[in-house]
Design an enzyme around this catalytic site. Sequence first.
Site, short mmCIF file in Angstrom:
data_model
loop_
_atom_site.label_atom_id
_atom_site.label_comp_id
_atom_site.label_asym_id
_atom_site.label_seq_id
_atom_site.Cartn_x
_atom_site.Cartn_y
_atom_site.Cartn_z
N GLY A 90 0.79 -1.23 0.00
CA GLY A 90 0.00 0.00 0.00
C GLY A 90 0.81 1.27 0.00
CG HIS A 97 5.21 8.01 4.25
ND1 HIS A 97 5.67 7.56 3.02
CD2 HIS A 97 3.94 7.54 4.35
CE1 HIS A 97 4.71 6.87 2.42
NE2 HIS A 97 3.66 6.84 3.21
P1 AMP Z 1 1.20 5.54 1.72
O1 AMP Z 1 -0.03 5.00 1.06
O2 AMP Z 1 1.60 4.79 2.97
O3 AMP Z 1 2.36 5.71 0.77
O4 AMP Z 1 0.80 6.96 2.26
C1 AMP Z 1 0.91 8.11 1.50
C2 AMP Z 1 0.11 9.15 2.21
O5 AMP Z 1 0.51 10.42 1.74
C3 AMP Z 1 -1.41 9.05 1.95
O6 AMP Z 1 -2.09 8.89 3.19
C4 AMP Z 1 -1.74 10.38 1.27
O7 AMP Z 1 -2.98 10.87 1.67
C5 AMP Z 1 -0.60 11.26 1.72
N1 AMP Z 1 -0.26 12.36 0.84
C6 AMP Z 1 -0.02 12.30 -0.50
N2 AMP Z 1 0.29 13.53 -0.98
C7 AMP Z 1 0.27 14.37 0.09
C8 AMP Z 1 0.50 15.76 0.27
N3 AMP Z 1 0.83 16.55 -0.77
N4 AMP Z 1 0.37 16.29 1.50
C9 AMP Z 1 0.03 15.50 2.54
N5 AMP Z 1 -0.19 14.18 2.46
C10 AMP Z 1 -0.08 13.62 1.24
#
Ligand code: AMP
Length: 111
Positions: A90, A97
């Site tokens: 996912g 992060h």
């Molecule tokens: P993952 O699926 O673990 O890679 O999580 C990526 C996360 O980044 C998701 O929960 C998105 O909502 C978040 N995300 C993507 N772009 C941004 C952004 N520009 N600012 C804040 N969160 C973001």
Amino acid sequence: MDCVFCKIVAGEIPSKKLYEDALCCAFYDLNPQAETHFLVVPKTHIASAQDITAETAPVVAHIFEVIPQLCKELGLSGYRIINNCGASAGQTVMHLHFHVLSGPNLGERLV
Ligand code: AMP
């Protein structure tokens, strides 16, 4: 590098920043999955947890010092830390992060 979190770290695209120091940055998730949902990222580009090395591990340890401090400041009594490692788990943003989620309805499910 075309990395959205590198761009957030650099201030090139907007974010709701919660915390920043020399090594890491915390900002609220654009698409929150809980009452409180923020992300903590290393400032240096590490693609995923699978790419952590002896050289970069101290940054990760630092992030795990910052998270409880931030949660204390936010008054969170309990929270969940999630890392999705790899697309099949996912991970959609290929910059390491840690999700920090907190709220009344987290439930017990991990998947
Ligand atoms: P993952 O699926 O673990 O890679 O999580 C990526 C996360 O980044 C998701 O929960 C998105 O909502 C978040 N995300 C993507 N772009 C941004 C952004 N520009 N600012 C804040 N969160 C973001």
